[in-house]
Write a protein that holds these residues in place. Structure first.
Motif, PDB file in Angstrom:
ATOM      1  N   GLY A   1     -21.244  45.914  28.883  1.00  0.00           N
ATOM      2  CA  GLY A   1     -21.281  47.217  28.228  1.00  0.00           C
ATOM      3  C   GLY A   1     -20.771  47.145  26.802  1.00  0.00           C
ATOM      4  N   PRO A   2     -20.965  48.211  26.030  1.00  0.00           N
ATOM      5  CA  PRO A   2     -20.593  48.195  24.607  1.00  0.00           C
ATOM      6  C   PRO A   2     -19.104  47.996  24.342  1.00  0.00           C
ATOM      7  N   THR A   3     -18.239  48.542  25.161  1.00  0.00           N
ATOM      8  CA  THR A   3     -16.796  48.393  24.935  1.00  0.00           C
ATOM      9  C   THR A   3     -16.360  46.952  25.153  1.00  0.00           C
ATOM     10  N   LEU A   4     -16.789  46.356  26.254  1.00  0.00           N
ATOM     11  CA  LEU A   4     -16.440  44.959  26.526  1.00  0.00           C
ATOM     12  C   LEU A   4     -17.094  44.041  25.497  1.00  0.00           C
ATOM     13  N   ARG A   5     -18.334  44.333  25.130  1.00  0.00           N
ATOM     14  CA  ARG A   5     -19.024  43.512  24.134  1.00  0.00           C
ATOM     15  C   ARG A   5     -18.219  43.480  22.825  1.00  0.00           C
ATOM     16  N   ARG A   6     -17.723  44.638  22.408  1.00  0.00           N
ATOM     17  CA  ARG A   6     -16.946  44.697  21.163  1.00  0.00           C
ATOM     18  C   ARG A   6     -15.685  43.834  21.270  1.00  0.00           C
ATOM     19  N   LEU A   7     -14.984  43.916  22.392  1.00  0.00           N
ATOM     20  CA  LEU A   7     -13.793  43.090  22.592  1.00  0.00           C
ATOM     21  C   LEU A   7     -14.148  41.603  22.518  1.00  0.00           C
ATOM     22  N   LEU A   8     -15.217  41.217  23.208  1.00  0.00           N
ATOM     23  CA  LEU A   8     -15.621  39.809  23.219  1.00  0.00           C
ATOM     24  C   LEU A   8     -16.038  39.342  21.825  1.00  0.00           C
ATOM     25  N   GLU A   9     -16.728  40.207  21.078  1.00  0.00           N
ATOM     26  CA  GLU A   9     -17.119  39.835  19.722  1.00  0.00           C
ATOM     27  C   GLU A   9     -15.898  39.713  18.807  1.00  0.00           C
ATOM     28  N   LEU A  10     -14.965  40.646  18.931  1.00  0.00           N
ATOM     29  CA  LEU A  10     -13.753  40.598  18.104  1.00  0.00           C
ATOM     30  C   LEU A  10     -12.918  39.353  18.372  1.00  0.00           C
ATOM     31  N   THR A  11     -12.926  38.881  19.603  1.00  0.00           N
ATOM     32  CA  THR A  11     -12.117  37.709  19.969  1.00  0.00           C
ATOM     33  C   THR A  11     -12.897  36.405  19.863  1.00  0.00           C
ATOM     34  N   GLY A  12     -14.179  36.488  19.495  1.00  0.00           N
ATOM     35  CA  GLY A  12     -14.984  35.275  19.353  1.00  0.00           C
ATOM     36  C   GLY A  12     -15.372  34.641  20.673  1.00  0.00           C
ATOM     37  N   THR A  13     -15.357  35.422  21.761  1.00  0.00           N
ATOM     38  CA  THR A  13     -15.657  34.865  23.083  1.00  0.00           C
ATOM     39  C   THR A  13     -16.980  35.371  23.665  1.00  0.00           C
ATOM     40  N   TYR A  14     -17.737  36.169  22.888  1.00  0.00           N
ATOM     41  CA  TYR A  14     -18.961  36.769  23.425  1.00  0.00           C
ATOM     42  C   TYR A  14     -19.958  35.706  23.897  1.00  0.00           C
ATOM     43  N   ALA A  15     -20.337  34.789  23.020  1.00  0.00           N
ATOM     44  CA  ALA A  15     -21.319  33.762  23.395  1.00  0.00           C
ATOM     45  C   ALA A  15     -20.770  32.881  24.523  1.00  0.00           C
ATOM     46  N   TYR A  16     -19.511  32.543  24.432  1.00  0.00           N
ATOM     47  CA  TYR A  16     -18.884  31.666  25.427  1.00  0.00           C
ATOM     48  C   TYR A  16     -18.951  32.258  26.829  1.00  0.00           C
ATOM     49  N   LEU A  17     -18.722  33.564  26.950  1.00  0.00           N
ATOM     50  CA  LEU A  17     -18.683  34.190  28.270  1.00  0.00           C
ATOM     51  C   LEU A  17     -20.014  34.785  28.722  1.00  0.00           C
ATOM     52  N   THR A  18     -20.980  34.971  27.811  1.00  0.00           N
ATOM     53  CA  THR A  18     -22.217  35.639  28.217  1.00  0.00           C
ATOM     54  C   THR A  18     -23.442  34.740  28.253  1.00  0.00           C
ATOM     55  N   GLU A  19     -23.431  33.640  27.527  1.00  0.00           N
ATOM     56  CA  GLU A  19     -24.603  32.766  27.533  1.00  0.00           C
ATOM     57  C   GLU A  19     -24.543  31.812  28.714  1.00  0.00           C
ATOM     58  N   PRO A  20     -25.696  31.615  29.371  1.00  0.00           N
ATOM     59  CA  PRO A  20     -25.734  30.611  30.447  1.00  0.00           C
ATOM     60  C   PRO A  20     -25.337  29.245  29.875  1.00  0.00           C
ATOM     61  N   PRO A  21     -24.701  28.396  30.668  1.00  0.00           N
ATOM     62  CA  PRO A  21     -24.209  27.101  30.176  1.00  0.00           C
ATOM     63  C   PRO A  21     -25.268  26.268  29.467  1.00  0.00           C
ATOM     64  N   ALA A  22     -26.509  26.265  29.933  1.00  0.00           N
ATOM     65  CA  ALA A  22     -27.555  25.451  29.298  1.00  0.00           C
ATOM     66  C   ALA A  22     -27.757  25.874  27.843  1.00  0.00           C
ATOM     67  N   VAL A  23     -27.683  27.155  27.544  1.00  0.00           N
ATOM     68  CA  VAL A  23     -27.846  27.647  26.170  1.00  0.00           C
ATOM     69  C   VAL A  23     -26.670  27.201  25.315  1.00  0.00           C
ATOM     70  N   ARG A  24     -25.446  27.318  25.841  1.00  0.00           N
ATOM     71  CA  ARG A  24     -24.260  26.887  25.101  1.00  0.00           C
ATOM     72  C   ARG A  24     -24.314  25.398  24.812  1.00  0.00           C
ATOM     73  N   ASP A  25     -24.724  24.597  25.795  1.00  0.00           N
ATOM     74  CA  ASP A  25     -24.763  23.152  25.620  1.00  0.00           C
ATOM     75  C   ASP A  25     -25.739  22.756  24.520  1.00  0.00           C
ATOM     76  N   VAL A  26     -26.879  23.425  24.446  1.00  0.00           N
ATOM     77  CA  VAL A  26     -27.878  23.118  23.434  1.00  0.00           C
ATOM     78  C   VAL A  26     -27.338  23.467  22.052  1.00  0.00           C
ATOM     79  N   ARG A  27     -26.661  24.594  21.943  1.00  0.00           N
ATOM     80  CA  ARG A  27     -26.123  25.030  20.657  1.00  0.00           C
ATOM     81  C   ARG A  27     -24.883  24.248  20.267  1.00  0.00           C
ATOM     82  N   ARG A  28     -24.228  23.625  21.241  1.00  0.00           N
ATOM     83  CA  ARG A  28     -23.023  22.825  21.033  1.00  0.00           C
ATOM     84  C   ARG A  28     -21.930  23.599  20.301  1.00  0.00           C
TER      85      ARG A  28
END
Length: 92
Positions: free
Chosen positions: A32-59
Motif C-alpha cells: 500500500g501507499p503508506t508502507l511503500r513510502r516508508l520502504l522508499e524513504l529507508t531505501g528498502t523498497y526494491a530489496y523487499l518487493t522485487e523477486p530475488p531473480a530481479v534483484r540478482d540480475v540488477r546486482r
C-alpha cells in the motif's frame, strides 16, 4: 498491511534475511501507499518487493542508502566530512 513502524520494518527485514539464508524466496506483494513510502524513504523498497531473480540480475546491494561513492559510509568518515577542512566523501 496499512501501517508499519520501525519495529515492523526491522521484523520484515529479519524475515527476509532468514528466508534467504534458508533458501526461501520472500518478497512483499501489493504494498500500500503508506508502507511503500516508508520502504522508499529507508531505501528498502526494491530489496523487499522485487523477486530475488530481479534483484540478482540488477546486482543491487541490499541497503543502497548506506553506500556513498562506491564505499560504505562509516561513522568516522561522516564525522570527518562534517568538520571544516575534514575529509570529504568521494564525489562530494
Amino acid at each position: 498491511m496499512e501501517l508499519v513502524d520501525s519495529t515492523g520494518l526491522s521484523t520484515l527485514l529479519e524475515i527476509h534475511r532468514c528466508a534467504g539464508r534458508d533458501g526461501i524466496a520472500f518478497h512483499l506483494d501489493g504494498v500500500g501507499p503508506t508502507l511503500r513510502r516508508l520502504l522508499e524513504l529507508t531505501g528498502t523498497y526494491a530489496y523487499l518487493t522485487e523477486p530475488p531473480a530481479v534483484r540478482d540480475v540488477r546486482r543491487e546491494p541490499p541497503r543502497p542508502h548506506l553506500r556513498r561513492g562506491g564505499r560504505a559510509a562509516t561513522g568516522a568518515g561522516r564525522a570527518a566530512a562534517g568538520r571544516p577542512g575534514g575529509q570529504r566523501p568521494a564525489g562530494a
